[in-house]
Design an enzyme around this catalytic site. Sequence first.
Site, PDB file in Angstrom:
ATOM      1  N   TYR A 138      -4.849  19.055  28.271  1.00  0.00           N
ATOM      2  CA  TYR A 138      -6.002  19.905  27.937  1.00  0.00           C
ATOM      3  C   TYR A 138      -6.370  19.617  26.484  1.00  0.00           C
ATOM      4  O   TYR A 138      -5.646  19.989  25.565  1.00  0.00           O
ATOM      5  CB  TYR A 138      -5.617  21.366  28.142  1.00  0.00           C
ATOM      6  CG  TYR A 138      -6.736  22.381  28.015  1.00  0.00           C
ATOM      7  CD1 TYR A 138      -8.053  22.011  27.749  1.00  0.00           C
ATOM      8  CD2 TYR A 138      -6.468  23.743  28.169  1.00  0.00           C
ATOM      9  CE1 TYR A 138      -9.055  22.951  27.640  1.00  0.00           C
ATOM     10  CE2 TYR A 138      -7.464  24.693  28.072  1.00  0.00           C
ATOM     11  CZ  TYR A 138      -8.752  24.293  27.809  1.00  0.00           C
ATOM     12  OH  TYR A 138      -9.748  25.234  27.693  1.00  0.00           O
ATOM     13  N   LYS A 166      -8.469  17.233  30.565  1.00  0.00           N
ATOM     14  CA  LYS A 166      -9.505  18.261  30.597  1.00  0.00           C
ATOM     15  C   LYS A 166     -10.268  18.134  29.288  1.00  0.00           C
ATOM     16  O   LYS A 166      -9.774  18.480  28.217  1.00  0.00           O
ATOM     17  CB  LYS A 166      -8.914  19.664  30.757  1.00  0.00           C
ATOM     18  CG  LYS A 166      -9.990  20.749  30.840  1.00  0.00           C
ATOM     19  CD  LYS A 166      -9.396  22.147  30.977  1.00  0.00           C
ATOM     20  CE  LYS A 166     -10.505  23.205  30.948  1.00  0.00           C
ATOM     21  NZ  LYS A 166      -9.962  24.578  30.988  1.00  0.00           N
TER      22      LYS A 166
END
Length: 303
Positions: A138, A166
């Site tokens: 992320y 992400k």
Amino acid sequence: MNVSVLWEGVYPALLTPFTADDELDIPLFEKNLHAQLEAGIHGFIIGGSLGEASTLLNEEKISLLQSALAVCQDKVPVLVNIAEQGTKQAIARAHEAQANGADGLMLLPPMRYPADARETVTFFKSVAQETTLPIMIYNNPYDYKIMTTVAMFEELAELPNIQAVKESTRDLTNITRMRNAFGNRFKLMGGVDTLALEALLLGCDGWVGGLVDAFPQETMAVYDLTKAGQLAEALEIYRWFMPLLELDIHPKLVQYIKLAAQATGIGSEYVRAPRLPLIGAERAQVEQIIQEALAKRPLINAA
């Protein structure tokens, strides 16, 4: 047996519904899962920022995972988010997720400590080496103050189970930087609702969504139409969606999106302290955005 994680399509960052007594509301959680599956989503992420991860007990995260696996029945992968302050704790959470049947992980950099590049890469590698599960990093320097750069991903590329990113930098050019540097070595998932269509057009493989928790059909329509090249149709829905999508980039995104999910009948507004439900002018403003959107809600062709 784990479901293969393709890192494509729409992956809701799931809300965690609570009862008025601050317990997990598993029936409502499962109702939301069914609505997502019926809309055609491609995977789930449990215990992210929207899932109020920092307030969940470890056993609650496992309960949510087991519930999701039971509902999904191997139709789509179920991922667990790892967001811990220390490397040992992150490894322990990864072990627990794998032992309880998770299909993959989303991994955040160390919480609270602004680790430098060497420390961050070592943290990611240390966790990845302790699990066989596929991992999505992320990358959200806007909220978590640590940027995972192209140079850092060059080191992380050595680990085959670090497979996806992400992309939440809010810098759309970073998508092209990553593609130029790595081709298709890493799958890229757009992680900012208000940049979702743009991210898909620039080559992201999927979308980790927030408002999908309240509006799964509309989210899937934007994704499907964009991937099919029907940009005019996608843009029409996206423009309708934008006032709602902007709820995802506010510090109170949890309260805002929970209120939206309550309005569409697949969630509730109960949050866990220190968060509190919305009141007063702020609540009225968010409700107005939701109701105006519902009044003009597009008719989605399920076919």
